[in-house]
Design a protein around this motif. Structure first.
Motif, mmCIF file in Angstrom:
data_model
loop_
_atom_site.group_PDB
_atom_site.id
_atom_site.type_symbol
_atom_site.label_atom_id
_atom_site.label_comp_id
_atom_site.label_asym_id
_atom_site.label_seq_id
_atom_site.Cartn_x
_atom_site.Cartn_y
_atom_site.Cartn_z
ATOM 1 N N LEU A 20 0.630 -1.153 0.097
ATOM 2 C CA LEU A 20 -0.072 -0.072 0.070
ATOM 3 C C LEU A 20 1.049 1.279 -0.038
ATOM 4 O O LEU A 20 0.442 2.134 -0.835
ATOM 5 N N ARG A 21 1.836 1.244 0.687
ATOM 6 C CA ARG A 21 2.845 2.335 0.737
ATOM 7 C C ARG A 21 3.424 2.641 -0.748
ATOM 8 O O ARG A 21 3.511 3.660 -1.274
ATOM 9 N N ALA A 22 3.815 1.425 -1.365
ATOM 10 C CA ALA A 22 4.283 1.361 -2.869
ATOM 11 C C ALA A 22 3.141 2.258 -3.748
ATOM 12 O O ALA A 22 3.571 3.030 -4.444
ATOM 13 N N ALA A 23 2.025 1.722 -3.354
ATOM 14 C CA ALA A 23 0.961 2.336 -4.461
ATOM 15 C C ALA A 23 0.629 3.977 -4.117
ATOM 16 O O ALA A 23 0.700 4.663 -5.104
ATOM 17 N N ALA A 24 0.828 4.393 -2.781
ATOM 18 C CA ALA A 24 0.784 5.904 -2.425
ATOM 19 C C ALA A 24 1.990 6.513 -3.272
ATOM 20 O O ALA A 24 1.789 7.578 -3.626
ATOM 21 N N GLN A 25 2.860 5.906 -3.191
ATOM 22 C CA GLN A 25 4.371 6.567 -3.650
ATOM 23 C C GLN A 25 4.170 6.744 -4.987
ATOM 24 O O GLN A 25 4.583 7.525 -5.728
ATOM 25 N N LEU A 26 3.849 5.690 -5.732
ATOM 26 C CA LEU A 26 3.395 5.663 -7.148
ATOM 27 C C LEU A 26 2.472 6.823 -7.747
ATOM 28 O O LEU A 26 3.060 7.533 -8.472
ATOM 29 N N VAL A 27 1.382 6.855 -6.978
ATOM 30 C CA VAL A 27 0.431 8.016 -7.417
ATOM 31 C C VAL A 27 1.267 9.348 -7.162
ATOM 32 O O VAL A 27 1.054 10.304 -7.872
ATOM 33 N N SER A 28 1.743 9.451 -5.882
ATOM 34 C CA SER A 28 2.232 10.650 -5.652
ATOM 35 C C SER A 28 3.526 11.299 -6.368
ATOM 36 O O SER A 28 3.562 12.537 -6.921
ATOM 37 N N TYR A 29 4.430 10.457 -6.951
ATOM 38 C CA TYR A 29 5.378 10.800 -7.661
ATOM 39 C C TYR A 29 5.304 10.565 -9.104
ATOM 40 O O TYR A 29 6.447 11.299 -9.927
ATOM 41 N N GLU A 30 4.452 10.051 -9.711
ATOM 42 C CA GLU A 30 4.132 9.817 -11.029
ATOM 43 C C GLU A 30 3.920 11.097 -11.828
ATOM 44 O O GLU A 30 4.372 11.289 -12.871
ATOM 45 N N LEU A 31 3.285 11.835 -11.005
ATOM 46 C CA LEU A 31 2.715 13.194 -11.801
ATOM 47 C C LEU A 31 3.913 14.295 -11.914
ATOM 48 O O LEU A 31 4.193 14.687 -13.111
ATOM 49 N N PRO A 32 4.475 14.316 -10.787
ATOM 50 C CA PRO A 32 5.767 15.551 -11.025
ATOM 51 C C PRO A 32 6.768 14.657 -12.071
ATOM 52 O O PRO A 32 7.264 15.676 -12.953
ATOM 53 N N LEU A 33 7.144 13.611 -11.957
ATOM 54 C CA LEU A 33 7.910 12.910 -13.027
ATOM 55 C C LEU A 33 7.501 12.939 -14.425
ATOM 56 O O LEU A 33 8.203 13.415 -15.471
#
Length: 318
Positions: free
Chosen positions: A140-153
């Motif tokens: 779940l932490r990995a999913a939250a991290q993916l959502v958070s950092y995919e947009l700025p990337l």
């Protein structure tokens, strides 16, 4: 393109996929050993511990492949492949020289971004399917991290695509100029931080967090399946480093002769990979709230500002 050329490109991409991540892994062993005064990795095999990576591989092969009784067996077994294979696709689309890429597609930027996004799903699958509460929290932490950092990337890469007027990596590398080092510098910093976070590397390794979650989503994995997750991490470093080298450092542009441009691209990528390793050794792990705050309050506004600056520069004809 003939069948022989297709096979040759596929073999070259597979060879690079098997060799480059191992080179990065060996470099990490040595850099961390020097920076932290770790003696063990310097002795295996004799000269400078050249056989340390071989010893690690033998260790993983010898370990028994176990599947927990409470696990979703098919998803559990498939997760390492989902984490690893997308990076092979992304690496195949990265040009290291004019006309030298295993997959030559018009929208290679979109292909690479899509493939790297899929790779993080392997960690989520591993966490959900393991039947372990620590693994689930890590997933779940990995999913939250993916959502958070995919947009700025994605916004950082979109800024370079807007500046170059193309979605082709080869075209963007050809249109690169040293002026981009200053003009696109904020986007470069955003991409590098977001890329390291998407790879779940320290200081953004909260999905693993061995002091809290044992080994996060990978807790129940052993043997070669665990090794595949580690290989996916190193393959991700290779992809992020080469993508950074192509978009922001000009790829094969440099003082070397044109025929050796691929060597210049790999050299730039290696320097970026060493920077990623240096960050791991030098910075402590962030808290989960600090991770989210960095993404939403700092990186995302900075990436949006970079896109606005780039759009204004394109309109003004900079």
């Amino acid at each position: 393109m003939t069948l022989l050329e297709v096979v040759a490109r596929a073999v070259a991409a597979l060879a690079a996929f098997l060799v480059l991540p191992l080179v990065v892994g060996q470099a990490e062993h040595k850099v961390m050993a020097h920076m932290q005064g770790r003696l063990g990795p310097m002795y295996a095999g004799g000269f400078h511990g050249w056989a340390q990576l071989v010893a690690d591989g033998v260790k993983f092969v010898q370990k028994e492949d176990l599947v927990p009784a409470a696990a979703d067996r098919w998803v559990f077994r498939l997760a390492p492949a989902v984490a690893l294979v997308p990076y092979l696709v992304a690496l195949a689309a990265l040009p290291v020289h004019p006309g030298v890429a295993a997959l030559e597609v018009p929208g290679s930027v979109l292909l690479v971004l899509a493939a790297t996004s899929v790779g993080a799903l392997g960690t989520l699958m591993a966490g959900w399917s393991s039947g372990n509460k620590y693994s689930l929290i890590g997933g779940l932490r990995a999913a939250a991290q993916l959502v958070s950092y995919e947009l700025p990337l994605v916004l950082a890469v979109a800024s370079v695509a807007l500046a170059g007027g193309s979605l082709s990596l080869a075209t963007l590398a050809e249109r690169w100029s040293p002026w981009w080092l200053l003009w696109q510098l904020p986007g470069a910093l955003v991409f590098l931080l977001a890329g390291v976070a998407e790879l779940q590397r320290p200081p953004f390794d909260m999905p693993v967090a061995d002091a809290e979650l044992v080994m996060g989503a990978w807790t129940e994995y052993t043997g070669l399946r665990f090794a595949f997750f580690l290989l996916a991490e190193y393959a991700g470093i290779v992809v992020v480093s080469l993508l950074f080298a192509v978009l922001w450092l000009g790829g094969w542009h440099g003082p070397l002769p044109d025929a050796l441009g691929w060597l210049w691209t790999l050299g730039k990528g290696l320097l970026v990979a060493l920077a990623v390793i240096w960050v791991r050794v030098s910075w402590p792990r962030l808290r989960e709230d600090q991770l989210q705050r960095l993404a939403w309050l700092w990186l995302l506004p900075l990436a949006l500002a970079q896109v606005v600056l780039t759009a204004a520069g394109v309109v003004a004809g900079w």
